[in-house]
Motif scaffolding. Structure first.
Motif, PDB file in Angstrom:
ATOM      1  N   MET A   1     -55.642  24.397  -3.786  1.00  8.52           N
ATOM      2  CA  MET A   1     -57.213  24.163  -3.985  1.00  8.52           C
ATOM      3  C   MET A   1     -57.491  25.597  -5.050  1.00  8.52           C
ATOM      4  SD  MET A   1     -60.357  24.033  -1.489  1.00  8.52           S
ATOM      5  CE  MET A   1     -61.824  24.614  -2.114  1.00  8.52           C
ATOM      6  N   ILE A   2     -58.350  25.345  -5.884  1.00  6.44           N
ATOM      7  CA  ILE A   2     -58.767  26.356  -6.702  1.00  6.44           C
ATOM      8  C   ILE A   2     -60.280  26.872  -5.789  1.00  6.44           C
ATOM      9  CG2 ILE A   2     -59.717  27.097  -9.032  1.00  6.44           C
ATOM     10  CD1 ILE A   2     -57.793  25.051 -10.315  1.00  6.44           C
ATOM     11  N   ARG A   3     -60.074  28.193  -5.810  1.00  9.42           N
ATOM     12  CA  ARG A   3     -61.318  29.011  -5.091  1.00  9.42           C
ATOM     13  C   ARG A   3     -62.077  29.658  -6.324  1.00  9.42           C
ATOM     14  NH1 ARG A   3     -61.425  28.636   0.263  1.00  9.42           N
ATOM     15  NH2 ARG A   3     -59.171  28.200   0.989  1.00  9.42           N
ATOM     16  N   PRO A   4     -63.431  29.207  -6.814  1.00 11.39           N
ATOM     17  CA  PRO A   4     -64.203  29.573  -7.789  1.00 11.39           C
ATOM     18  C   PRO A   4     -64.717  31.127  -7.210  1.00 11.39           C
ATOM     19  CG  PRO A   4     -64.988  27.401  -7.023  1.00 11.39           C
ATOM     20  CD  PRO A   4     -64.224  27.648  -5.845  1.00 11.39           C
ATOM     21  N   ALA A   5     -64.857  32.103  -8.057  1.00 11.34           N
ATOM     22  CA  ALA A   5     -65.036  33.341  -7.823  1.00 11.34           C
ATOM     23  C   ALA A   5     -66.823  33.644  -7.409  1.00 11.34           C
ATOM     24  CB  ALA A   5     -65.063  34.185  -9.304  1.00 11.34           C
ATOM     25  N   ALA A   6     -66.992  34.452  -6.756  1.00 13.90           N
ATOM     26  CA  ALA A   6     -68.255  34.851  -6.301  1.00 13.90           C
ATOM     27  C   ALA A   6     -69.139  35.444  -7.368  1.00 13.90           C
ATOM     28  CB  ALA A   6     -68.412  35.554  -4.946  1.00 13.90           C
ATOM     29  N   LEU A   7     -70.297  34.722  -7.926  1.00 13.43           N
ATOM     30  CA  LEU A   7     -70.908  35.443  -8.905  1.00 13.43           C
ATOM     31  C   LEU A   7     -72.362  35.547  -8.231  1.00 13.43           C
ATOM     32  CD1 LEU A   7     -69.592  33.124 -11.894  1.00 13.43           C
ATOM     33  CD2 LEU A   7     -69.123  35.492 -11.311  1.00 13.43           C
ATOM     34  N   PRO A   8     -73.092  36.695  -8.715  1.00 13.35           N
ATOM     35  CA  PRO A   8     -74.502  36.906  -8.429  1.00 13.35           C
ATOM     36  C   PRO A   8     -75.346  35.686  -9.287  1.00 13.35           C
ATOM     37  CG  PRO A   8     -74.008  38.273 -10.149  1.00 13.35           C
ATOM     38  CD  PRO A   8     -72.664  37.745  -9.971  1.00 13.35           C
ATOM     39  N   ALA A   9     -76.482  35.340  -8.310  1.00 13.10           N
ATOM     40  CA  ALA A   9     -77.307  34.484  -8.820  1.00 13.10           C
ATOM     41  C   ALA A   9     -77.855  35.004 -10.017  1.00 13.10           C
ATOM     42  CB  ALA A   9     -78.423  34.223  -7.872  1.00 13.10           C
ATOM     43  N   PRO A  10     -78.208  34.086 -11.146  1.00 13.34           N
ATOM     44  CA  PRO A  10     -78.358  32.620 -11.194  1.00 13.34           C
ATOM     45  C   PRO A  10     -76.843  32.131 -11.525  1.00 13.34           C
ATOM     46  CG  PRO A  10     -79.533  33.643 -12.999  1.00 13.34           C
ATOM     47  CD  PRO A  10     -78.806  34.671 -12.216  1.00 13.34           C
ATOM     48  N   MET A  11     -76.009  32.911 -11.813  1.00 11.98           N
ATOM     49  CA  MET A  11     -74.679  32.584 -12.321  1.00 11.98           C
ATOM     50  C   MET A  11     -73.666  31.739 -10.961  1.00 11.98           C
ATOM     51  SD  MET A  11     -73.577  35.424 -14.789  1.00 11.98           S
ATOM     52  CE  MET A  11     -73.523  36.617 -13.137  1.00 11.98           C
ATOM     53  N   ALA A  12     -72.905  30.796 -11.266  1.00 10.28           N
ATOM     54  CA  ALA A  12     -72.189  30.049 -10.386  1.00 10.28           C
ATOM     55  C   ALA A  12     -70.701  29.831 -11.139  1.00 10.28           C
ATOM     56  CB  ALA A  12     -73.034  28.904  -9.854  1.00 10.28           C
ATOM     57  N   SER A  13     -69.817  29.460 -10.445  1.00  9.45           N
ATOM     58  CA  SER A  13     -68.716  28.904 -10.974  1.00  9.45           C
ATOM     59  C   SER A  13     -68.123  27.903  -9.828  1.00  9.45           C
ATOM     60  CB  SER A  13     -67.352  30.027 -11.164  1.00  9.45           C
ATOM     61  OG  SER A  13     -67.222  30.446  -9.853  1.00  9.45           O
ATOM     62  N   THR A  14     -67.505  26.920 -10.227  1.00 10.23           N
ATOM     63  CA  THR A  14     -67.278  25.711  -9.308  1.00 10.23           C
ATOM     64  C   THR A  14     -66.094  24.973 -10.134  1.00 10.23           C
ATOM     65  OG1 THR A  14     -68.180  23.874  -8.342  1.00 10.23           O
ATOM     66  CG2 THR A  14     -68.865  24.197 -10.653  1.00 10.23           C
ATOM     67  N   SER A  15     -65.234  24.363  -9.163  1.00 12.21           N
ATOM     68  CA  SER A  15     -64.072  23.806  -9.526  1.00 12.21           C
ATOM     69  C   SER A  15     -64.714  22.234 -10.037  1.00 12.21           C
ATOM     70  CB  SER A  15     -63.244  23.429  -8.474  1.00 12.21           C
ATOM     71  OG  SER A  15     -62.226  22.819  -8.777  1.00 12.21           O
ATOM     72  N   ILE A  16     -64.273  21.900 -11.182  1.00 15.19           N
ATOM     73  CA  ILE A  16     -64.641  20.452 -11.599  1.00 15.19           C
ATOM     74  C   ILE A  16     -63.381  19.488 -12.048  1.00 15.19           C
ATOM     75  CG2 ILE A  16     -66.826  21.470 -12.606  1.00 15.19           C
ATOM     76  CD1 ILE A  16     -65.479  21.018 -15.223  1.00 15.19           C
ATOM     77  N   GLU A  17     -63.492  18.537 -11.799  1.00 14.26           N
ATOM     78  CA  GLU A  17     -62.546  17.402 -12.047  1.00 14.26           C
ATOM     79  C   GLU A  17     -62.685  16.980 -13.416  1.00 14.26           C
ATOM     80  OE1 GLU A  17     -60.623  13.241 -10.456  1.00 14.26           O
ATOM     81  OE2 GLU A  17     -61.542  14.476  -8.940  1.00 14.26           O
ATOM     82  N   LEU A  18     -61.468  17.026 -14.291  1.00 16.35           N
ATOM     83  CA  LEU A  18     -61.571  16.447 -15.517  1.00 16.35           C
ATOM     84  C   LEU A  18     -61.151  14.925 -15.477  1.00 16.35           C
ATOM     85  CD1 LEU A  18     -59.843  19.342 -17.314  1.00 16.35           C
ATOM     86  CD2 LEU A  18     -61.820  19.085 -17.095  1.00 16.35           C
ATOM     87  N   SER A  19     -61.500  14.360 -16.777  1.00 13.68           N
ATOM     88  CA  SER A  19     -61.144  12.934 -16.948  1.00 13.68           C
ATOM     89  C   SER A  19     -59.803  12.442 -16.541  1.00 13.68           C
ATOM     90  CB  SER A  19     -61.667  12.378 -18.100  1.00 13.68           C
ATOM     91  OG  SER A  19     -60.842  12.884 -19.122  1.00 13.68           O
TER      92      SER A  19
END
Length: 52
Positions: free
Chosen positions: A1-19
């Motif tokens: 599992m890929i764990r997104p980095a913690a970023l300060p609000a309002p930024m966010a990173s997230t794992s997305i699934e490609l097509s």
């Protein structure tokens, strides 16, 4: 599992699934932050924007 980095609000990173089923880290921010931000497209990237 890929764990997104913690970023300060309002930024966010997230794992997305490609097509094709692979996962990638995506960057996001809140709508309000994006609406208030400067468009740096003409600079060619963040690094170039900072160096102007």
């Amino acid at each position: 599992m890929i764990r997104p980095a913690a970023l300060p609000a309002p930024m966010a990173s997230t794992s997305i699934e490609l097509s094709d089923g692979r996962s990638a880290i995506g960057f996001a921010c809140t709508y309000d932050a994006a609406e208030a931000a400067s468009d740096i497209t003409q600079c060619g990237g963040w690094k170039a924007y900072l160096q102007r």
